[in-house]
Every structure is written in C-alpha cells, then in structure tokens.
Write a protein that holds these residues in place. Structure first.
Motif, PDB file in Angstrom:
ATOM      1  N   UNK A  84       0.664   7.750  30.217  1.00 12.18           N
ATOM      2  CA  UNK A  84       1.028   8.590  31.357  1.00 12.18           C
ATOM      3  C   UNK A  84       2.549   8.686  31.484  1.00 12.18           C
ATOM      4  N   UNK A  85       3.214   7.552  31.369  1.00 12.44           N
ATOM      5  CA  UNK A  85       4.673   7.535  31.451  1.00 12.44           C
ATOM      6  C   UNK A  85       5.271   8.350  30.312  1.00 12.44           C
ATOM      7  N   UNK A  86       4.725   8.200  29.121  1.00  8.62           N
ATOM      8  CA  UNK A  86       5.215   8.964  27.968  1.00  8.62           C
ATOM      9  C   UNK A  86       5.084  10.461  28.232  1.00  8.62           C
ATOM     10  N   UNK A  87       3.966  10.853  28.849  1.00  7.26           N
ATOM     11  CA  UNK A  87       3.760  12.266  29.182  1.00  7.26           C
ATOM     12  C   UNK A  87       4.744  12.777  30.204  1.00  7.26           C
ATOM     13  N   UNK A  88       5.041  11.954  31.206  1.00  2.64           N
ATOM     14  CA  UNK A  88       6.000  12.343  32.244  1.00  2.64           C
ATOM     15  C   UNK A  88       7.387  12.494  31.642  1.00  2.64           C
ATOM     16  N   UNK A  89       7.808  11.508  30.849  1.00  7.48           N
ATOM     17  CA  UNK A  89       9.134  11.564  30.221  1.00  7.48           C
ATOM     18  C   UNK A  89       9.236  12.782  29.305  1.00  7.48           C
ATOM     19  N   UNK A  90       8.240  12.986  28.463  1.00  7.23           N
ATOM     20  CA  UNK A  90       8.259  14.118  27.548  1.00  7.23           C
ATOM     21  C   UNK A  90       8.278  15.454  28.267  1.00  7.23           C
ATOM     22  N   UNK A  91       7.474  15.559  29.307  1.00 10.95           N
ATOM     23  CA  UNK A  91       7.432  16.785  30.090  1.00 10.95           C
ATOM     24  C   UNK A  91       8.784  17.072  30.747  1.00 10.95           C
ATOM     25  N   UNK A  92       9.403  16.029  31.272  1.00 11.43           N
ATOM     26  CA  UNK A  92      10.715  16.205  31.912  1.00 11.43           C
ATOM     27  C   UNK A  92      11.787  16.570  30.895  1.00 11.43           C
ATOM     28  N   UNK A  93      11.732  15.972  29.716  1.00  9.81           N
ATOM     29  CA  UNK A  93      12.693  16.338  28.672  1.00  9.81           C
ATOM     30  C   UNK A  93      12.537  17.822  28.333  1.00  9.81           C
ATOM     31  N   UNK A  94      11.303  18.276  28.146  1.00 14.02           N
ATOM     32  CA  UNK A  94      11.057  19.683  27.823  1.00 14.02           C
ATOM     33  C   UNK A  94      11.487  20.624  28.936  1.00 14.02           C
ATOM     34  N   UNK A  95      11.188  20.252  30.179  1.00 11.73           N
ATOM     35  CA  UNK A  95      11.547  21.093  31.317  1.00 11.73           C
ATOM     36  C   UNK A  95      13.061  21.247  31.438  1.00 11.73           C
ATOM     37  N   UNK A  96      13.779  20.131  31.379  1.00 11.73           N
ATOM     38  CA  UNK A  96      15.237  20.175  31.519  1.00 11.73           C
ATOM     39  C   UNK A  96      15.861  20.896  30.320  1.00 11.73           C
ATOM     40  N   UNK A  97      15.319  20.663  29.141  1.00 14.62           N
ATOM     41  CA  UNK A  97      15.830  21.349  27.947  1.00 14.62           C
ATOM     42  C   UNK A  97      15.752  22.855  28.118  1.00 14.62           C
ATOM     43  N   UNK A  98      14.615  23.329  28.623  1.00 17.62           N
ATOM     44  CA  UNK A  98      14.442  24.770  28.838  1.00 17.62           C
ATOM     45  C   UNK A  98      15.370  25.279  29.932  1.00 17.62           C
ATOM     46  N   UNK A  99      15.535  24.504  31.011  1.00 18.65           N
ATOM     47  CA  UNK A  99      16.453  24.892  32.087  1.00 18.65           C
ATOM     48  C   UNK A  99      17.880  25.042  31.568  1.00 18.65           C
ATOM     49  N   UNK A 100      18.260  24.186  30.628  1.00 20.94           N
ATOM     50  CA  UNK A 100      19.617  24.199  30.068  1.00 20.94           C
ATOM     51  C   UNK A 100      19.748  25.196  28.918  1.00 20.94           C
ATOM     52  N   UNK A 101      18.647  25.880  28.602  1.00 17.12           N
ATOM     53  CA  UNK A 101      18.597  26.855  27.518  1.00 17.12           C
ATOM     54  C   UNK A 101      19.051  26.257  26.190  1.00 17.12           C
ATOM     55  N   UNK A 102      18.526  25.057  25.917  1.00 18.46           N
ATOM     56  CA  UNK A 102      18.780  24.360  24.662  1.00 18.46           C
ATOM     57  C   UNK A 102      17.506  24.458  23.840  1.00 18.46           C
ATOM     58  N   UNK A 103      17.647  24.795  22.580  1.00 21.69           N
ATOM     59  CA  UNK A 103      16.462  24.897  21.723  1.00 21.69           C
ATOM     60  C   UNK A 103      15.971  23.500  21.345  1.00 21.69           C
ATOM     61  N   UNK A 104      14.729  23.450  20.932  1.00 24.83           N
ATOM     62  CA  UNK A 104      14.189  22.178  20.453  1.00 24.83           C
ATOM     63  C   UNK A 104      14.986  21.668  19.259  1.00 24.83           C
ATOM     64  N   UNK A 105      15.353  22.568  18.386  1.00 28.03           N
ATOM     65  CA  UNK A 105      16.122  22.189  17.196  1.00 28.03           C
ATOM     66  C   UNK A 105      17.454  21.556  17.606  1.00 28.03           C
ATOM     67  N   UNK A 106      18.155  22.163  18.569  1.00 26.72           N
ATOM     68  CA  UNK A 106      19.437  21.617  19.013  1.00 26.72           C
ATOM     69  C   UNK A 106      19.276  20.224  19.610  1.00 26.72           C
ATOM     70  N   UNK A 107      18.259  20.055  20.465  1.00 31.89           N
ATOM     71  CA  UNK A 107      18.051  18.753  21.078  1.00 31.89           C
ATOM     72  C   UNK A 107      17.609  17.724  20.044  1.00 31.89           C
TER      73      UNK A 107
END
Length: 104
Positions: free
Chosen positions: A30-53
């Motif tokens: 559950x914690x892994x899912x929360x952390x991963x989801x937050x990383x993805x959400x913030x990455x998208x908000x910052x308009x950073x691609x998955x490749x860049x991150x």
C-alpha cells in the motif's frame, strides 16, 4: 527479548506473529502504491517525462513505470532522488491523496 512460540523472530528484526506477516506485506504494498502514485502525479504536474525522471533518479524507464503504477517499490535512494528532482519533500511522497476514501 522474550521468545514466543509461533513467532517469526527474524521478520524485520522484531517480534511479529507469523499471521501478521501477510498484513505487513499488504501495508508495504500500500505504501509503495502511495509513493509511486505521488511520484507520477507530481512528475506530470511538473511536466517532466518519465524518461527525464528515470535518468535523474538513475533507474530503468520500465522500473519507473512499475514504481508509479505501484507494482514495484522504490528504493530509499530513488525516493530521495525523485523528491529532489521534483522539488518536493520526501514526506510529501508518503502522503495520502486528497481524494482518498477509507473503507467503512
């Protein structure tokens, strides 16, 4: 430390009954899912691609996808690097989403 029958004394180096091991695993997932989801959400908000991150946190693109989707746990160093790259605190990556609803 008192040694008890039916206890897996090696799990996390603590006294934890074996029947609770599954609960501990579920909580970790559950914690892994929360952390991963937050990383993805913030990455998208910052308009950073998955490749860049992925390049910034030094992980494989597929691994980052699995982390963001909650299929894989991020390592401590990956969480640190993601927080630094995204400009957020480590603690914020562990926060429940605003739309989170607990089961009754």
């Amino acid at each position: 430390m008192t040694w008890l029958r039916g206890v897996n004394h090696r799990l996390f180096g603590e006294v934890l009954p074996r029947r609770h091991a599954a609960l501990a695993t579920a909580a970790s997932d559950c914690v892994a899912g929360i952390v991963g989801s937050n990383i993805g959400r913030v990455r998208k908000e910052r308009e950073i691609t998955r490749r860049q991150l992925a390049d910034q946190i030094r992980c494989d693109l597929d691994d980052l996808g699995a982390i963001e989707e909650g299929h894989k746990e991020a390592s401590a160093i990956q969480i640190y690097r993601a927080a630094s790259t995204l400009g957020v605190t480590i603690a914020s990556l562990f926060e429940l989403p605003e739309d989170f609803e607990a089961l009754p």
